[in-house]
Design an enzyme around this catalytic site. Structure first.
Site, PDB file in Angstrom:
ATOM      1  N   TYR A 148       0.829  -1.206   0.000  1.00 10.71           N
ATOM      2  CA  TYR A 148       0.000   0.000   0.000  1.00 10.71           C
ATOM      3  C   TYR A 148       0.869   1.264   0.000  1.00 10.71           C
ATOM      4  O   TYR A 148       0.670   2.174  -0.798  1.00 10.71           O
ATOM      5  CB  TYR A 148      -0.924  -0.042   1.232  1.00 10.71           C
ATOM      6  CG  TYR A 148      -1.633   1.238   1.574  1.00 10.71           C
ATOM      7  CD1 TYR A 148      -2.685   1.710   0.785  1.00 10.71           C
ATOM      8  CD2 TYR A 148      -1.279   1.978   2.696  1.00 10.71           C
ATOM      9  CE1 TYR A 148      -3.344   2.891   1.111  1.00 10.71           C
ATOM     10  CE2 TYR A 148      -1.929   3.142   3.035  1.00 10.71           C
ATOM     11  CZ  TYR A 148      -2.962   3.604   2.235  1.00 10.71           C
ATOM     12  OH  TYR A 148      -3.612   4.771   2.557  1.00 10.71           O
TER      13      TYR A 148
HETATM   14  N1  LIG Z   1      -7.563   4.509   6.813  1.00 10.82           N
HETATM   15  C1  LIG Z   1      -6.517   5.222   7.167  1.00 10.82           C
HETATM   16  O1  LIG Z   1      -6.114   5.267   8.336  1.00 10.82           O
HETATM   17  C2  LIG Z   1      -5.810   6.049   6.131  1.00 10.82           C
HETATM   18  C3  LIG Z   1      -4.693   6.776   6.504  1.00 10.82           C
HETATM   19  C4  LIG Z   1      -4.091   7.611   5.559  1.00 10.82           C
HETATM   20  C5  LIG Z   1      -4.615   7.685   4.276  1.00 10.82           C
HETATM   21  N2  LIG Z   1      -5.695   6.935   3.939  1.00 10.82           N
HETATM   22  C6  LIG Z   1      -6.233   7.083   2.567  1.00 10.82           C
HETATM   23  O2  LIG Z   1      -7.253   8.041   2.629  1.00 10.82           O
HETATM   24  C7  LIG Z   1      -8.140   7.844   1.523  1.00 10.82           C
HETATM   25  C8  LIG Z   1      -9.575   8.009   1.973  1.00 10.82           C
HETATM   26  O3  LIG Z   1      -9.851   7.158   3.059  1.00 10.82           O
HETATM   27  P1  LIG Z   1     -11.361   6.744   3.405  1.00 10.82           P
HETATM   28  O4  LIG Z   1     -11.364   6.168   4.748  1.00 10.82           O
HETATM   29  O5  LIG Z   1     -12.270   7.844   3.032  1.00 10.82           O
HETATM   30  O6  LIG Z   1     -11.525   5.561   2.331  1.00 10.82           O
HETATM   31  P2  LIG Z   1     -12.800   4.659   2.027  1.00 10.82           P
HETATM   32  O7  LIG Z   1     -13.954   5.035   2.872  1.00 10.82           O
HETATM   33  O8  LIG Z   1     -12.328   3.237   2.028  1.00 10.82           O
HETATM   34  O9  LIG Z   1     -13.158   5.110   0.538  1.00 10.82           O
HETATM   35  C9  LIG Z   1     -12.494   4.668  -0.579  1.00 10.82           C
HETATM   36  C10 LIG Z   1     -13.484   4.746  -1.721  1.00 10.82           C
HETATM   37  O10 LIG Z   1     -12.819   4.375  -2.934  1.00 10.82           O
HETATM   38  C11 LIG Z   1     -13.793   3.774  -3.726  1.00 10.82           C
HETATM   39  N3  LIG Z   1     -13.274   2.959  -4.803  1.00 10.82           N
HETATM   40  C12 LIG Z   1     -12.517   1.844  -4.690  1.00 10.82           C
HETATM   41  N4  LIG Z   1     -12.303   1.325  -5.915  1.00 10.82           N
HETATM   42  C13 LIG Z   1     -12.945   2.126  -6.791  1.00 10.82           C
HETATM   43  C14 LIG Z   1     -13.121   2.096  -8.198  1.00 10.82           C
HETATM   44  N5  LIG Z   1     -12.565   1.144  -8.944  1.00 10.82           N
HETATM   45  N6  LIG Z   1     -13.854   3.077  -8.784  1.00 10.82           N
HETATM   46  C15 LIG Z   1     -14.422   4.042  -8.044  1.00 10.82           C
HETATM   47  N7  LIG Z   1     -14.312   4.122  -6.702  1.00 10.82           N
HETATM   48  C16 LIG Z   1     -13.580   3.166  -6.099  1.00 10.82           C
HETATM   49  C17 LIG Z   1     -14.572   2.898  -2.767  1.00 10.82           C
HETATM   50  O11 LIG Z   1     -15.796   2.584  -3.355  1.00 10.82           O
HETATM   51  P3  LIG Z   1     -16.635   1.228  -3.010  1.00 10.82           P
HETATM   52  O12 LIG Z   1     -17.536   1.621  -1.901  1.00 10.82           O
HETATM   53  O13 LIG Z   1     -17.347   0.979  -4.291  1.00 10.82           O
HETATM   54  O14 LIG Z   1     -15.633   0.183  -2.630  1.00 10.82           O
HETATM   55  C18 LIG Z   1     -14.704   3.829  -1.572  1.00 10.82           C
HETATM   56  O15 LIG Z   1     -15.884   4.569  -1.633  1.00 10.82           O
HETATM   57  C19 LIG Z   1      -7.788   6.479   0.954  1.00 10.82           C
HETATM   58  O16 LIG Z   1      -7.052   6.683  -0.229  1.00 10.82           O
HETATM   59  C20 LIG Z   1      -6.889   5.872   1.988  1.00 10.82           C
HETATM   60  O17 LIG Z   1      -5.936   5.034   1.369  1.00 10.82           O
HETATM   61  C21 LIG Z   1      -6.303   6.130   4.838  1.00 10.82           C
END
Ligand SMILES: NC(=O)c1ccc[n+]([C@@H]2O[C@H](COP(=O)([O-])OP(=O)(O)OC[C@H]3O[C@@H](n4cnc5c(N)ncnc54)[C@H](OP(=O)(O)O)[C@@H]3O)[C@@H](O)[C@H]2O)c1
Length: 218
Positions: A133
Site C-alpha cells: 500500500y
Molecule cells: N484509513 C486510514 O487510516 C488512512 C490513513 C491515511 C490515508 N488513507 C487514505 O485516505 C483515503 C480516503 O480514506 P477513506 O477512509 O475515506 O476511504 P474509504 O472510505 O475506504 O473510501 C475509498 C473509496 O474508494 C472507492 N473505490 C474503490 N475502488 C474504486 C473504483 N474502482 N472506482 C471508483 N471508486 C472506487 C470505494 O468505493 P466502493 O464503496 O465501491 O468500494 C470507496 O468509496 C484512501 O485513499 C486511503 O488510502 C487512509
C-alpha cells in the site's frame, strides 16, 4: 464557484469533503462504481457519475472530468483489500486520473496520500499488504509530482471517525498519530479551493494549530 470532481466519491472522506464544498457554494461531482451509492451523494448535494476507476478507458475518464476546475483522488482499495487492489486502485487509478487531467486540460489535482509514503519499504513482500500500500501511494504521488499539473499531496495519519477539532499538526514530516476524517476533509477544502498549497506535499495529524493557520505557515 468551482467544479470539483472527487474520484472515489462514496469514500468516507470523499462524502465529508463533497458536503463541505457544496455548503460553500461549489459544484461537486463524485465518481462512484455502484449505482446504489448515488442517493448518499445526492443527499449532500453531490452529483454522482458512474465511473469504475479500475476499468474505465482513458478517454472516458478524461471525458468524466472535462471542464472541472480541480480533481481530488479520494479512492482507495480499502482496509480489507489485498495487494492486487493496492496496485489497481491506490497506484494505477490515481495515475490514470493524472493522465486524464493532462488529456482533459484539468490543471489542479489534490491527492489523498498517506503518512509513510515518503519512505516506503524498498521491496514490498506481496504478503505485507501495508508495505505494498505504501509503495503504491508513493508511486502515485511521484507520478503526480512530476506530472506538470498544479498538485498538492496530503498525507494524513491514521483516520478516525471522531468529531473534528479543527486543529492539526502539519509539516513535511510530523510524528505519527490519528486525525478525524472531517478534519482531513477541511484541509482538502482549503487545498482544492485555494492556490496556496500548489506544489506542496505534507503530513497531517491532529494537533493544536487551527487548520487555516497551519496551512498558511507551510
Ligand atoms: N484509513 C486510514 O487510516 C488512512 C490513513 C491515511 C490515508 N488513507 C487514505 O485516505 C483515503 C480516503 O480514506 P477513506 O477512509 O475515506 O476511504 P474509504 O472510505 O475506504 O473510501 C475509498 C473509496 O474508494 C472507492 N473505490 C474503490 N475502488 C474504486 C473504483 N474502482 N472506482 C471508483 N471508486 C472506487 C470505494 O468505493 P466502493 O464503496 O465501491 O468500494 C470507496 O468509496 C484512501 O485513499 C486511503 O488510502 C487512509
Amino acid at each position: 464557484m468551482m467544479h470539483v470532481v472527487i474520484a472515489g466519491g462514496h469514500g468516507q472522506v470523499a462524502l465529508l469533503l463533497g458536503e463541505l464544498l457544496v455548503e460553500r457554494g461549489h459544484r461537486v461531482t463524485g465518481l462512484i462504481r455502484s449505482q446504489d451509492q448515488t442517493a448518499d451523494l445526492e443527499r449532500v448535494g453531490v452529483e454522482a457519475m458512474l465511473v469504475d476507476l479500475e476499468s474505465v478507458s482513458p478517454a472516458d475518464l478524461a471525458g468524466a472530468i472535462e471542464g472541472a476546475d480541480g480533481v481530488v483522488f479520494a479512492a482507495g482499495g480499502g482496509p480489507g483489500s489485498g495487494a492486487a487492489r493496492k496496485e489497481t486502485v491506490d497506484y494505477e487509478a490515481a495515475i490514470a486520473l493524472v493522465n486524464a487531467c493532462g488529456t482533459a486540460g484539468v490543471d489542479r489535482y489534490v491527492m489523498i496520500s498517506a503518512m509513510g509514503a515518503a519512505n516506503p519499504p524498498d521491496h514490498a513482500d506481496p504478503d505485507d499488504v501495508y508495505a505494498v500500500y505504501l509503495r503504491a501511494k508513493a508511486g502515485a504521488d511521484d507520478a503526480l509530482m512530476t506530472s506538470g499539473l498544479d498538485w498538492t499531496v496530503v498525507r494524513p495519519g491514521r483516520l478516525t471517525n471522531e468529531p473534528g477539532t479543527g486543529k492539526i499538526t502539519l509539516g513535511p514530516s510530523v510524528e505519527g498519530g490519528d486525525i478525524p476524517r472531517s478534519d482531513v476533509a477541511e484541509v482538502l477544502v482549503v487545498c482544492v479551493t485555494e492556490r496556496s498549497t500548489v506544489g506542496e506535499v505534507f503530513e497531517v495529524v491532529s494537533g493544536d494549530v487551527p487548520i487555516l493557520e497551519a496551512i498558511a505557515a507551510l
